[in-house]
Design an enzyme around this catalytic site. Sequence first.
Site, mmCIF file in Angstrom:
data_model
loop_
_atom_site.group_PDB
_atom_site.id
_atom_site.type_symbol
_atom_site.label_atom_id
_atom_site.label_comp_id
_atom_site.label_asym_id
_atom_site.label_seq_id
_atom_site.Cartn_x
_atom_site.Cartn_y
_atom_site.Cartn_z
ATOM 1 C CG ASP A 32 -2.075 0.972 1.083
ATOM 2 O OD1 ASP A 32 -3.234 0.521 0.973
ATOM 3 O OD2 ASP A 32 -1.810 2.198 1.090
ATOM 4 C CB ILE A 33 0.800 4.286 -2.132
ATOM 5 C CG1 ILE A 33 1.869 5.198 -2.658
ATOM 6 C CG2 ILE A 33 -0.478 5.056 -1.816
ATOM 7 C CD1 ILE A 33 1.561 5.789 -4.029
ATOM 8 C CG ASN A 94 -12.075 -0.568 4.203
ATOM 9 O OD1 ASN A 94 -12.378 -1.012 5.305
ATOM 10 N ND2 ASN A 94 -10.904 0.018 3.976
ATOM 11 N N GLY A 100 -15.053 3.174 4.406
ATOM 12 C CA GLY A 100 -13.729 3.696 4.054
ATOM 13 C C GLY A 100 -13.240 3.285 2.688
ATOM 14 C CD GLN A 101 -15.184 -0.199 -2.116
ATOM 15 O OE1 GLN A 101 -16.283 -0.424 -1.622
ATOM 16 N NE2 GLN A 101 -14.774 -0.762 -3.236
ATOM 17 C CG HIS A 107 -8.754 -2.815 -2.347
ATOM 18 N ND1 HIS A 107 -9.699 -2.133 -3.079
ATOM 19 C CD2 HIS A 107 -8.623 -2.149 -1.176
ATOM 20 C CE1 HIS A 107 -10.126 -1.094 -2.378
ATOM 21 N NE2 HIS A 107 -9.504 -1.081 -1.216
ATOM 22 C CG LEU A 108 -7.812 -9.532 1.603
ATOM 23 C CD1 LEU A 108 -9.000 -9.290 2.530
ATOM 24 C CD2 LEU A 108 -7.676 -11.033 1.304
ATOM 25 C CG HIS A 109 -6.960 -2.966 3.133
ATOM 26 N ND1 HIS A 109 -6.188 -1.842 2.969
ATOM 27 C CD2 HIS A 109 -8.163 -2.663 2.590
ATOM 28 C CE1 HIS A 109 -6.894 -0.890 2.370
ATOM 29 N NE2 HIS A 109 -8.107 -1.363 2.134
#
Length: 121
Positions: A32-33, A94, A100-101, A107-109
């Site tokens: 993640d950036i 999310n 918070g999306q 995508h899976l954090h």
Amino acid sequence: MQERDCIFCKIVRGEIPSKKVYEDDQVYAFHDINPVAPVHVLIIPKKHIFGIQHLEPEDECLVGHMFTVAREIAQELGVAPDEELNGGYRLVFNVGKDAGQTVFHLHLHLIGGRSMGWPPG
Ligand code: AMP
Ligand code: ZN
């Protein structure tokens, strides 16, 4: 947001740089950036899916595969819990803006490397 303009589709196509962690024919994973923990990796399907709300029955295997990949990455990056379940990480989707999306490509954090509170903010 169409595939053409989608930031994560651009990452999959290599049009936007990313720090790759893992790749196979179905999924791509990268750092993640804007990490919220020492380990923060995103696991995404290569095909464009807007989010959990847009999953089709034929995506079930793909989503299961995302979890298997997440577990392997957690092991690789040293955040998997030990036999007594000390250590560990969080896996998060999310779903929608209140959750918070912000990016509308599934995508899976994978978040780990520090202890976390519950409930999340
Ligand atoms: P979410 O808020 O659940 O939609 O998560 C989107 C995530 O994508 C956020 O954690 C962002 O920091 C991350 N993100 C956005 N753009 C990029 C990028 N170009 N490379 C890596 N991660 C990104
Ligand atoms: Zn996309």
